[in-house]
Design a protein around this motif. Structure first.
Motif, PDB file in Angstrom:
ATOM      1  N   UNK B  37       0.850  -1.193   0.000  1.00  0.00           N
ATOM      2  CA  UNK B  37       0.000   0.000   0.000  1.00  0.00           C
ATOM      3  C   UNK B  37       0.884   1.239   0.000  1.00  0.00           C
ATOM      4  N   UNK B  40      -1.780   6.801   0.825  1.00  0.00           N
ATOM      5  CA  UNK B  40      -2.977   7.383   0.242  1.00  0.00           C
ATOM      6  C   UNK B  40      -3.606   6.572  -0.867  1.00  0.00           C
ATOM      7  N   UNK B  41      -3.169   5.344  -1.036  1.00  0.00           N
ATOM      8  CA  UNK B  41      -3.702   4.522  -2.138  1.00  0.00           C
ATOM      9  C   UNK B  41      -4.290   3.227  -1.607  1.00  0.00           C
ATOM     10  N   UNK B  42      -4.941   2.493  -2.500  1.00  0.00           N
ATOM     11  CA  UNK B  42      -5.453   1.173  -2.144  1.00  0.00           C
ATOM     12  C   UNK B  42      -4.339   0.142  -2.131  1.00  0.00           C
ATOM     13  N   UNK B  43      -4.652  -1.045  -1.670  1.00  0.00           N
ATOM     14  CA  UNK B  43      -3.664  -2.117  -1.601  1.00  0.00           C
ATOM     15  C   UNK B  43      -3.507  -2.783  -2.959  1.00  0.00           C
TER      16      UNK B  43
END
Lengths: 115, 110
Positions: B37, B40-43
């Motif tokens: 991850x 500030x982002x998705x996995x």
């Protein structure tokens, strides 16, 4: 494919208000997951669906939380009424059927702030 | 609980060095996955290892699984600044319900 789409990306609301988060999974994926991520509790699975049917909602924290999947391309997570402790990043993820070994594809998340 | 616990919680290394992070768990599993991850982002899925496998490779990633010790390790070789991220293990014991660990925050210094 555009990947998993979530909206809104950011939501700021006041305590007591209703919040609705939206998710569009990857086309053809049979499973949809809702997660919540906070610094204190990490990444928590709230609920997941298979073929639009809720399979496990044991992670839903309270009755204030509800999730629906009216069709294969859309799901919502609703919080009513919202509270400051609901502030978190909410992720939606989807995966395809075919055994227990499939990766999950995550959306960009919705950052929720409840004032 | 089923949740994996990553160790260390945070890791800071120089570019070019290897990074190793571990995941320990308490119950039996069917498979274990590693995700990354960025802030500030998705996995993003990195690699999956099944309970009957001991080691897997993918590019600069090497994952091992020791079911007798209930632990897995993720090795990133020749790290780059772009590898700076949090890394999570995710466990399942036979359903689609994956439980994510607490994560290791990796910082690679240029």
């Amino acid at each position: 494919d555009a990947g998993v789409i979530q909206s809104p990306r950011h939501e700021v609301t006041e305590m007591g208000q209703e919040v609705t988060l939206r998710c569009k999974p990857i086309s053809g994926h049979d499973y949809l997951f809702w997660y919540r991520q906070t610094m204190m509790r990490g990444l928590e699975l709230l609920i997941y669906f298979n073929n639009n049917v809720p399979i496990d909602d044991s992670g839903m924290p309270e009755d204030r939380f509800s999730a629906k999947m009216p069709n294969a391309s859309f799901s919502t997570l609703k919080i009513q009424p919202s509270e400051p402790r609901d502030s978190a990043v909410y992720f939606c993820a989807s995966s395809a059927a075919g055994g227990t070994y499939n990766e999950q594809f995550f959306g960009p998340g919705t950052r929720l702030t409840v004032l | 609980s089923q949740q994996g616990e990553e160790d260390p919680q945070a890791l800071s290394i120089q570019e070019g060095e290897n990074a190793t992070m571990n995941c320990s768990y308490k119950t039996s599993i069917n498979n274990l996955q590693w995700y990354r991850q960025n802030s500030g982002r998705g996995l993003v899925h990195l690699i999956l290892i099944r309970s009957n496998e001991r080691e897997k490779h993918s590019g600069r990633l090497r994952v091992t699984l020791d079911t007798s010790k209930k632990s897995s390790s993720l090795l990133i070789t020749a790290s780059r600044a772009a590898d700076t991220a949090s890394y999570f293990c995710a466990l399942t014991s036979g359903t689609y319900k994956y439980i994510f660990g607490t994560g290791t925050r990796l910082k690679v210094l240029a």
